[in-house]
Each structure stands twice: as structure tokens, then as C-alpha cells.
Design a protein around this motif. Structure first.
Motif, PDB file in Angstrom:
ATOM      1  N   ASN A  58       0.783  -1.238   0.000  1.00 60.45           N
ATOM      2  CA  ASN A  58       0.000   0.000   0.000  1.00 60.45           C
ATOM      3  C   ASN A  58       0.814   1.287   0.000  1.00 60.45           C
ATOM      4  OD1 ASN A  58      -3.003  -0.813   0.326  1.00 60.45           O
ATOM      5  ND2 ASN A  58      -1.838  -2.197   1.630  1.00 60.45           N
ATOM      6  N   ILE A  59       2.089   1.208   0.242  1.00 59.61           N
ATOM      7  CA  ILE A  59       2.967   2.375   0.170  1.00 59.61           C
ATOM      8  C   ILE A  59       3.959   2.069  -0.955  1.00 59.61           C
ATOM      9  CG2 ILE A  59       4.483   3.941   1.465  1.00 59.61           C
ATOM     10  CD1 ILE A  59       1.704   3.573   2.797  1.00 59.61           C
ATOM     11  N   PRO A  60       3.618   2.474  -2.181  1.00 62.20           N
ATOM     12  CA  PRO A  60       4.368   2.033  -3.363  1.00 62.20           C
ATOM     13  C   PRO A  60       5.878   2.220  -3.285  1.00 62.20           C
ATOM     14  CG  PRO A  60       2.448   3.306  -4.011  1.00 62.20           C
ATOM     15  CD  PRO A  60       2.543   3.387  -2.512  1.00 62.20           C
ATOM     16  N   ASN A  61       6.343   3.357  -2.820  1.00 58.91           N
ATOM     17  CA  ASN A  61       7.787   3.589  -2.810  1.00 58.91           C
ATOM     18  C   ASN A  61       8.496   2.801  -1.702  1.00 58.91           C
ATOM     19  OD1 ASN A  61       6.664   5.180  -0.839  1.00 58.91           O
ATOM     20  ND2 ASN A  61       7.723   7.051  -1.412  1.00 58.91           N
ATOM     21  N   ARG A  63       8.244  -0.466  -1.181  1.00 60.28           N
ATOM     22  CA  ARG A  63       8.729  -1.725  -1.752  1.00 60.28           C
ATOM     23  C   ARG A  63      10.085  -1.499  -2.419  1.00 60.28           C
ATOM     24  NH1 ARG A  63       7.801  -6.945  -2.167  1.00 60.28           N
ATOM     25  NH2 ARG A  63       5.585  -6.945  -1.820  1.00 60.28           N
ATOM     26  N   THR A  64      10.235  -0.400  -3.145  1.00 59.29           N
ATOM     27  CA  THR A  64      11.515  -0.116  -3.791  1.00 59.29           C
ATOM     28  C   THR A  64      12.588   0.119  -2.742  1.00 59.29           C
ATOM     29  OG1 THR A  64      10.134   1.658  -4.716  1.00 59.29           O
ATOM     30  CG2 THR A  64      11.956   0.933  -6.024  1.00 59.29           C
ATOM     31  N   ARG A  65      12.200   0.781  -1.685  1.00 61.90           N
ATOM     32  CA  ARG A  65      13.145   1.094  -0.617  1.00 61.90           C
ATOM     33  C   ARG A  65      13.702  -0.177   0.034  1.00 61.90           C
ATOM     34  NH1 ARG A  65      15.988   5.355   1.917  1.00 61.90           N
ATOM     35  NH2 ARG A  65      16.763   4.340   3.768  1.00 61.90           N
ATOM     36  N   LEU A  66      12.853  -1.179   0.222  1.00 67.02           N
ATOM     37  CA  LEU A  66      13.274  -2.406   0.878  1.00 67.02           C
ATOM     38  C   LEU A  66      13.782  -3.471  -0.087  1.00 67.02           C
ATOM     39  CD1 LEU A  66      10.622  -2.910   3.686  1.00 67.02           C
ATOM     40  CD2 LEU A  66      12.989  -2.204   3.915  1.00 67.02           C
ATOM     41  N   ALA A  67      13.728  -3.201  -1.390  1.00 73.41           N
ATOM     42  CA  ALA A  67      14.111  -4.208  -2.383  1.00 73.41           C
ATOM     43  C   ALA A  67      15.546  -4.698  -2.196  1.00 73.41           C
ATOM     44  CB  ALA A  67      13.920  -3.664  -3.790  1.00 73.41           C
ATOM     45  N   ALA A  68      16.444  -3.830  -1.774  1.00 68.67           N
ATOM     46  CA  ALA A  68      17.839  -4.240  -1.574  1.00 68.67           C
ATOM     47  C   ALA A  68      17.965  -5.226  -0.410  1.00 68.67           C
ATOM     48  CB  ALA A  68      18.708  -3.022  -1.308  1.00 68.67           C
ATOM     49  N   LYS A  69      17.130  -5.040   0.608  1.00 60.91           N
ATOM     50  CA  LYS A  69      17.189  -5.913   1.781  1.00 60.91           C
ATOM     51  C   LYS A  69      16.311  -7.152   1.609  1.00 60.91           C
ATOM     52  CE  LYS A  69      17.853  -2.072   4.958  1.00 60.91           C
ATOM     53  NZ  LYS A  69      17.280  -1.310   6.046  1.00 60.91           N
ATOM     54  N   VAL A  70      15.162  -6.965   0.961  1.00 53.79           N
ATOM     55  CA  VAL A  70      14.194  -8.041   0.799  1.00 53.79           C
ATOM     56  C   VAL A  70      13.801  -8.110  -0.672  1.00 53.79           C
ATOM     57  CG1 VAL A  70      11.942  -8.918   1.514  1.00 53.79           C
ATOM     58  CG2 VAL A  70      13.306  -7.578   3.114  1.00 53.79           C
ATOM     59  N   PRO A  71      14.252  -9.140  -1.386  1.00 49.80           N
ATOM     60  CA  PRO A  71      13.907  -9.243  -2.804  1.00 49.80           C
ATOM     61  C   PRO A  71      12.399  -9.219  -3.036  1.00 49.80           C
ATOM     62  CG  PRO A  71      15.552 -10.880  -2.196  1.00 49.80           C
ATOM     63  CD  PRO A  71      15.085 -10.221  -0.922  1.00 49.80           C
ATOM     64  N   SER A 126      17.189   9.367   2.742  1.00 54.02           N
ATOM     65  CA  SER A 126      16.239   9.700   3.797  1.00 54.02           C
ATOM     66  C   SER A 126      14.899   8.985   3.605  1.00 54.02           C
ATOM     67  CB  SER A 126      16.014  11.213   3.796  1.00 54.02           C
ATOM     68  OG  SER A 126      15.089  11.565   4.774  1.00 54.02           O
ATOM     69  N   VAL A 127      14.275   8.651   4.718  1.00 56.92           N
ATOM     70  CA  VAL A 127      12.914   8.112   4.717  1.00 56.92           C
ATOM     71  C   VAL A 127      12.058   9.163   5.411  1.00 56.92           C
ATOM     72  CG1 VAL A 127      11.388   6.257   5.462  1.00 56.92           C
ATOM     73  CG2 VAL A 127      13.737   5.731   4.775  1.00 56.92           C
ATOM     74  N   GLY A 128      11.490  10.043   4.617  1.00 59.58           N
ATOM     75  CA  GLY A 128      10.724  11.150   5.177  1.00 59.58           C
ATOM     76  C   GLY A 128       9.267  11.105   4.772  1.00 59.58           C
ATOM     77  N   MET A 129       8.698  12.267   4.603  1.00 58.93           N
ATOM     78  CA  MET A 129       7.274  12.366   4.332  1.00 58.93           C
ATOM     79  C   MET A 129       6.873  11.772   2.979  1.00 58.93           C
ATOM     80  SD  MET A 129       5.671  13.220   6.962  1.00 58.93           S
ATOM     81  CE  MET A 129       4.042  13.463   6.280  1.00 58.93           C
ATOM     82  N   SER A 133       3.655  10.271   4.367  1.00 60.63           N
ATOM     83  CA  SER A 133       2.377  10.932   4.060  1.00 60.63           C
ATOM     84  C   SER A 133       1.347   9.907   3.579  1.00 60.63           C
ATOM     85  CB  SER A 133       2.559  12.048   3.033  1.00 60.63           C
ATOM     86  OG  SER A 133       3.028  11.524   1.815  1.00 60.63           O
ATOM     87  N   LYS A 134       1.771   8.956   2.775  1.00 58.14           N
ATOM     88  CA  LYS A 134       0.850   7.897   2.317  1.00 58.14           C
ATOM     89  C   LYS A 134       0.488   6.991   3.490  1.00 58.14           C
ATOM     90  CE  LYS A 134      -1.139   5.143  -0.768  1.00 58.14           C
ATOM     91  NZ  LYS A 134      -2.509   5.296  -1.060  1.00 58.14           N
ATOM     92  N   LEU A 135       1.456   6.705   4.341  1.00 59.62           N
ATOM     93  CA  LEU A 135       1.189   5.892   5.523  1.00 59.62           C
ATOM     94  C   LEU A 135       0.170   6.597   6.421  1.00 59.62           C
ATOM     95  CD1 LEU A 135       1.854   3.427   7.331  1.00 59.62           C
ATOM     96  CD2 LEU A 135       3.653   4.836   8.348  1.00 59.62           C
TER      97      LEU A 135
END
Length: 190
Positions: A58-61, A63-71, A126-129, A133-135
């Protein structure tokens, strides 16, 4: 009867300066969190994993952020075996748990919210708004499903307000980190 109503309303008018929740609303927040988190360790892990999966969907960006840690392609059973995924889901859940447990202590609640906001904003990148904001607007959906209710349920609305308080600190930390990003206008009208 009239005196009792006044006592209750006076008590409920006292709002936490951090979350802006009344005592009754904080009680509903804690009660609803207890229903969501479950005290069975195995069920709690499942709930924390379900929360992180919900965020990834539900927070599209995110998934991309965690892709390096979690395929991205890991099927559910493999996600449950992925150490980084489990650690991240538990950390997220523990943060929410600490927010709720501190909801009656404005000083400690503010310290905890600021600390977690600062940590996210100071990550590189950074992991900011752009994430929060979507969360802030969507998290109530997770709460509603978890409580088996709808978004108009008072408990769900309280969660939205509570998370908005945290997002306020994320915004403040972003402004501190990058004060030039604030829009400046040439006149009062704009």
C-alpha cells in the motif's frame, strides 16, 4: 446524573499535548492495540509480518526502498524465512508498541516519536514524508481490517490522529535537516 456527565466530559477534554487525544481516546487506542498485537508470540510475529506486507503493498515507494534488503519476488513462505524481513517487521511493530505504551506520558511519547522520526529522516537516502504521508492517510485501512471494522469506527479514527502526531515530527525533522527546502514567498498573499 448531570454532575457525572460533567465529570466525564471534563476528564475527556484534557488532551495530550503530543497526540491531541483525550484520556478516553488513549484508552481506546491501547485497547485496540491489544486486540491487534495479540499476546501469543507466534501470532504477534504473524501480525507484524502482515503489517509489513500491507505496507509494501500500500505504500508504493516502500517496496523499492526495501528491495535491496528483501527481494521483491520472494513468495510468502520465503519472506517468513528472510531474516531482514522479519527483523524489519518486528522493529516496525515494536515502534508502534512503544508509541502506544507511552501514550499516557507526553514527554516520553514526544521523545520516542522524535527519536524514530529523526532516525528515519537521517537515513541515507532519507525516509521522510514521501513515505510517511501515504502511511498517514492509509494506515487506518490496516487498523480497520485488523479490528474487523470500518474506517468510520472511532478507534480507527483515533489511530489516524495518533499517526498524524508522529508524521508531524517527521516533517519537523525534515525541515531541520534541509531548512532550504521550505518554500519562501515574495509576499504575504502567496
Amino acid at each position: 446524573m448531570e454532575i457525572k456527565e460533567k465529570e466525564v466530559s471534563v476528564d475527556n477534554l484534557l488532551r495530550c499535548p503530543v497526540s491531541n487525544l483525550t484520556k478516553r481516546e488513549r484508552e481506546l487506542l491501547v485497547e485496540s492495540w491489544e486486540l491487534i498485537q495479540l499476546h501469543d508470540k507466534e501470532l504477534r510475529t504473524t501480525t507484524s509480518v502482515r503489517l509489513l506486507l500491507w505496507l509494501l503493498e500500500n505504500i508504493p515507494n516502500m517496496r523499492t526502498r526495501l528491495a535491496a534488503k528483501v527481494p521483491k519476488t520472494l513468495p510468502f513462505p520465503e519472506l517468513l524465512a528472510n531474516e531482514m524481513f522479519i527483523l524489519h517487521s518486528k522493529a516496525l511493530f515494536d515502534s508502534l508498541d512503544s508509541f502506544v505504551s507511552l501514550s499516557d506520558d507526553p514527554v516520553k511519547l514526544e521523545q520516542k516519536m522524535r527519536s524514530i522520526a529523526k532516525m528515519h529522516v537521517n537515513l541515507v537516502p532519507s525516509v521522510g514524508m514521501e513515505y510517511f504521508s501515504k502511511l498517514e492517510t492509509s494506515f487506518v485501512d490496516f487498523i480497520a481490517v485488523s479490528l474487523k471494522t470500518t474506517n468510520v469506527d472511532e478507534r480507527v479514527q483515533i489511530w489516524g490522529q495518533f499517526l498524524a502526531a508522529f508524521c508531524h515530527f517527521v516533517e519537523e525533522e525534515e525541515k531541520k535537516r534541509n531548512p532550504k527546502s521550505r518554500k519562501t514567498h515574495c509576499c504575504v498573499i502567496l
